[in-house]
Enzyme design. Structure first.
Site, PDB file in Angstrom:
ATOM      1  N   ASP A  99       0.851  -1.185   0.000  1.00 16.08           N
ATOM      2  CA  ASP A  99       0.000   0.000   0.000  1.00 16.08           C
ATOM      3  C   ASP A  99       0.888   1.236   0.000  1.00 16.08           C
ATOM      4  O   ASP A  99       1.789   1.351   0.825  1.00 16.08           O
ATOM      5  CB  ASP A  99      -0.849  -0.023   1.285  1.00 16.08           C
ATOM      6  CG  ASP A  99      -2.268   0.419   1.055  1.00 16.08           C
ATOM      7  OD1 ASP A  99      -2.452   1.524   0.543  1.00 16.08           O
ATOM      8  OD2 ASP A  99      -3.184  -0.345   1.413  1.00 16.08           O
ATOM      9  N   ASP A 201      -3.435   4.448  -2.146  1.00 18.55           N
ATOM     10  CA  ASP A 201      -4.522   4.925  -1.305  1.00 18.55           C
ATOM     11  C   ASP A 201      -5.104   6.223  -1.873  1.00 18.55           C
ATOM     12  O   ASP A 201      -4.347   7.112  -2.282  1.00 18.55           O
ATOM     13  CB  ASP A 201      -3.961   5.175   0.106  1.00 18.55           C
ATOM     14  CG  ASP A 201      -5.046   5.473   1.107  1.00 18.55           C
ATOM     15  OD1 ASP A 201      -5.864   4.571   1.368  1.00 18.55           O
ATOM     16  OD2 ASP A 201      -5.075   6.597   1.644  1.00 18.55           O
ATOM     17  N   GLU A 268      -6.791   3.293  -5.649  1.00 17.78           N
ATOM     18  CA  GLU A 268      -8.103   3.379  -4.988  1.00 17.78           C
ATOM     19  C   GLU A 268      -8.751   4.656  -5.511  1.00 17.78           C
ATOM     20  O   GLU A 268      -8.378   5.762  -5.120  1.00 17.78           O
ATOM     21  CB  GLU A 268      -7.938   3.447  -3.466  1.00 17.78           C
ATOM     22  CG  GLU A 268      -9.292   3.399  -2.761  1.00 17.78           C
ATOM     23  CD  GLU A 268      -9.246   3.919  -1.327  1.00 17.78           C
ATOM     24  OE1 GLU A 268     -10.192   3.640  -0.589  1.00 17.78           O
ATOM     25  OE2 GLU A 268      -8.285   4.614  -0.953  1.00 17.78           O
ATOM     26  N   HIS A 330     -11.287  -3.361   3.587  1.00 13.61           N
ATOM     27  CA  HIS A 330     -11.238  -3.008   5.007  1.00 13.61           C
ATOM     28  C   HIS A 330     -12.078  -1.787   5.356  1.00 13.61           C
ATOM     29  O   HIS A 330     -12.084  -1.368   6.512  1.00 13.61           O
ATOM     30  CB  HIS A 330      -9.780  -2.780   5.410  1.00 13.61           C
ATOM     31  CG  HIS A 330      -9.173  -1.628   4.650  1.00 13.61           C
ATOM     32  ND1 HIS A 330      -8.905  -1.675   3.305  1.00 13.61           N
ATOM     33  CD2 HIS A 330      -8.824  -0.392   5.051  1.00 13.61           C
ATOM     34  CE1 HIS A 330      -8.413  -0.516   2.910  1.00 13.61           C
ATOM     35  NE2 HIS A 330      -8.351   0.281   3.962  1.00 13.61           N
ATOM     36  N   ASP A 331     -12.732  -1.195   4.361  1.00 16.66           N
ATOM     37  CA  ASP A 331     -13.575  -0.026   4.621  1.00 16.66           C
ATOM     38  C   ASP A 331     -15.063  -0.348   4.496  1.00 16.66           C
ATOM     39  O   ASP A 331     -15.895   0.532   4.736  1.00 16.66           O
ATOM     40  CB  ASP A 331     -13.245   1.096   3.618  1.00 16.66           C
ATOM     41  CG  ASP A 331     -11.834   1.628   3.781  1.00 16.66           C
ATOM     42  OD1 ASP A 331     -11.331   1.651   4.918  1.00 16.66           O
ATOM     43  OD2 ASP A 331     -11.235   2.010   2.763  1.00 16.66           O
TER      44      ASP A 331
HETATM   45  C1  NOJ Z   1      -8.599   4.922   2.196  1.00  9.03           C
HETATM   46  C2  NOJ Z   1      -8.310   3.727   3.040  1.00  9.03           C
HETATM   47  O1  NOJ Z   1      -8.797   2.582   2.401  1.00  9.03           O
HETATM   48  C3  NOJ Z   1      -8.952   3.966   4.385  1.00  9.03           C
HETATM   49  O2  NOJ Z   1      -8.878   2.841   5.201  1.00  9.03           O
HETATM   50  C4  NOJ Z   1      -8.267   5.142   5.019  1.00  9.03           C
HETATM   51  O3  NOJ Z   1      -8.897   5.447   6.247  1.00  9.03           O
HETATM   52  C5  NOJ Z   1      -8.345   6.368   4.098  1.00  9.03           C
HETATM   53  N1  NOJ Z   1      -7.951   6.043   2.763  1.00  9.03           N
HETATM   54  C6  NOJ Z   1      -7.441   7.460   4.577  1.00  9.03           C
HETATM   55  O4  NOJ Z   1      -6.112   7.086   4.347  1.00  9.03           O
END
Ligand code: NOJ
Length: 533
Positions: A99, A201, A268, A330-331
């Site tokens: 990442d 990210d 992302e 994970h989100d």
């Molecule tokens: C995206 C990530 O997937 C998330 O987990 C994170 O909190 C935010 N970016 C901020 O870095």
């Protein structure tokens, strides 16, 4: 035609805190992943692993607040542990994607400490600093994705700095060439160590409007829309996604391409206008290898809707570009928590039979349920700060390896894990599911084996088909063969006029062999069929 590894690979995302804890502190680590590596390469059979951040970090956002891009946080181990993991992965033919967090650092990163120390510090312009308006208020109306204003006032130097996420995650200023060089040096550091690629990210956030214009108010959103609270009161025209972002990714691509071995990038990119989204591939496919495709993540369950979305994505990917599909990370809520356990089996077949690279989030192969973490045990800073938002902790709980008190996540007698393990998850452990015919884990293993054995599933073309209501059906074909995938999204039996053929796999894992003319799908059943002739 040969395909680079990242086109045929199935990627498995590991959230390092939650996968395997080797030293008993209740937090997963790199040595833990190494101990479980044969599970990834053999038991499950994936091709690449994406590791969420393991860098030194105050852990305000569990590693997405990086204070040193070129090291490993002691919680997760050491650089030597990383090198051992990488070597062991490569011995098994597993690729490692790490990442990269380019939009922001931790406020404890030395770059930011310097930047905030004075207005004339050489690194002042490495972050986004602006004067207050005449009345002392923030420079514009931009909001943090995690709640509140995106600007934090710094008493010492009398200016605001921008933070698109937590105030302890200041945004880097990508318009400063020195920032780009510094981050590209980080990329070189890891490429030289041998990593196979990067997940970037919030890739689209790095370029903002150079004039810092106010965002306009948002229109109302449709039912597919997952609300992020106050953040959604604005249309985010100016605080991210400026077209200049594509120049950065073109340069990143050149850097990656200057290394041997098809080094890879996936961004992302939460952009849902598919034409805008597709621009991240680059005008001449010289941008990111792929922007993650989140189209299906928030889609309400339904065959017609999924067909429409998949067709739209497949059509939007530029000629020669490679699609990809993501159903969780994970989100997001766990798949079972979003759609239900039977639906999650159909979703697994969908993910692993569509055209494009699939990414599986750890634990989805067990059908893990979303855990309702009591408020006093919650850790996710976003939900703690923005109560309208569901805590992301529920999809980040420890991986259950066996039915023991620590679920095999930590050694026996260890500290409590950072998030609780439930009895329900202990009963869904890897050990239990390996011993159970027809388990979710067996389904994933079978799907992965099938995908590997059938080039048309890995690299073939895609076309959706008109069929029975409530069924999403499509063909995948290539030089070596053709399969039909029929997914019953409904809770009733459905009959598909498939022609005769051979059932290769059912989501119920209880049938195979020839059928004649009609494929009868049970409620929530998906089937991969090899048509006769
Ligand atoms: C995206 C990530 O997937 C998330 O987990 C994170 O909190 C935010 N970016 C901020 O870095």
């Amino acid at each position: 035609m040969t395909h680079p590894w990242w086109q045929t690979a199935v990627v498995y995302q590991i959230y390092p805190r939650s996968f395997a804890d080797s030293d008993g502190d209740g937090i997963g680590d790199l040595a833990g992943i190494l101990e479980r590596i044969d599970y990834l390469s053999d038991t499950l059979g994936v091709d690449a692993v994406w590791l969420s951040p393991f860098y030194p970090s105050p852990m305000a956002d569990f590693g997405y607040d990086v204070s040193d891009y070129c090291d490993v946080d002691p919680i997760f181990g050491t650089l030597d542990d990383f090198d051992r993991l990488l070597a062991a992965a490569h011995e098994r033919g597993l690729r490692i994607i790490i990442d990269l967090v380019p939009n922001h650092t931790s406020d404890r990163h030395p770059w930011f400490l310097e930047s905030r120390s004075s207005r004339d510090n050489p690194k002042r312009d490495w972050y986004v600093w602006r004067d207050p308006l005449a009345d002392g208020s923030p420079p514009n109306n931009w909001l943090s994705a995690f709640g509140g204003a995106a600007w934090e006032f710094d008493e010492t130097t009398g200016q605001y700095y921008l933070h698109s996420f937590l105030k302890s995650q200041p945004d880097l200023n990508w318009r400063n060439p020195a920032v780009k060089e510094a981050v590209f040096d980080v990329v070189r550091f890891w490429l030289d160590r041998g990593v196979d690629g990067f997940r970037l990210d919030v890739a689209h956030f790095i370029m903002k409007d150079p004039e810092f214009r106010d965002n306009p108010p948002a229109p109302s959103f449709g039912e597919d829309f997952k609300s992020m609270g106050e953040y959604d009161t604005q249309l985010h025209l100016y605080d991210k996604g400026h077209p200049d972002v594509h120049r950065v990714f073109r340069d990143l691509r050149s850097l990656l391409d200057s290394y041997e071995g098809d080094r890879f990038s996936v961004g992302e990119v939460h952009v849902f206008d598919l034409d805008e989204w597709a621009k991240y591939y680059g005008e001449n496919l010289d941008g990111l290898h792929m922007p993650f495709n989140f189209t299906l993540v928030w889609a309400p369950w339904g065959a017609e809707r999924f067909r429409h979305l998949v067709d739209a994505v497949d059509g939007a990917v530029p000629e020669g570009g490679w699609p990809n599909y993501v159903l969780g990370n994970h989100d997001e809520r766990r798949l079972v928590g979003r759609y239900g356990p039977k639906q999650a089996r159909v979703a697994a077949m969908l993910l692993l039979t569509l055209r494009g690279a699939p990414t599986i989030y750890y634990g989805e192969e067990l059908g893990l349920t979303q855990v309702d973490i009591p408020r006093h045990q919650q850790q996710d800073p976003w939900a703690l700060q923005e109560p309208a938002v569901e805590s992301r902790d529920g999809c980040r709980t420890p991986m259950p390896w066996d039915g023991s008190p620590t679920a095999g996540f930590s050694p026996p007698g260890s500290s409590d894990p950072w998030l609780p393990v439930t009895d329900e998850h202990r009963a869904m452990s890897v050990e239990a599911q390996l011993a159970e015919d027809g388990s979710m884990l067996q389904l994933y293993r079978s799907l992965l084996r099938l995908r590997r054995s059938r080039p048309e599933l890995q690299v073939g073309d895609y076309r959706s088909l008109d069929t029975a209501e409530g069924v999403f059906a499509y063909e995948r074909w290539g030089e070596d063969g053709r399969v039909l995938v029929a997914l019953n999204f409904s809770d009733e039996e459905r009959v598909v006029a498939s022609g005769s053929g051979e059932v290769l796999l059912s989501t119920a894992l209880d049938r195979s062999g020839p059928i004649n003319e009609r494929l009868i799908l049970r409620p929530h059943e998906g089937v991969v069929l090899a048509p006769a002739g």
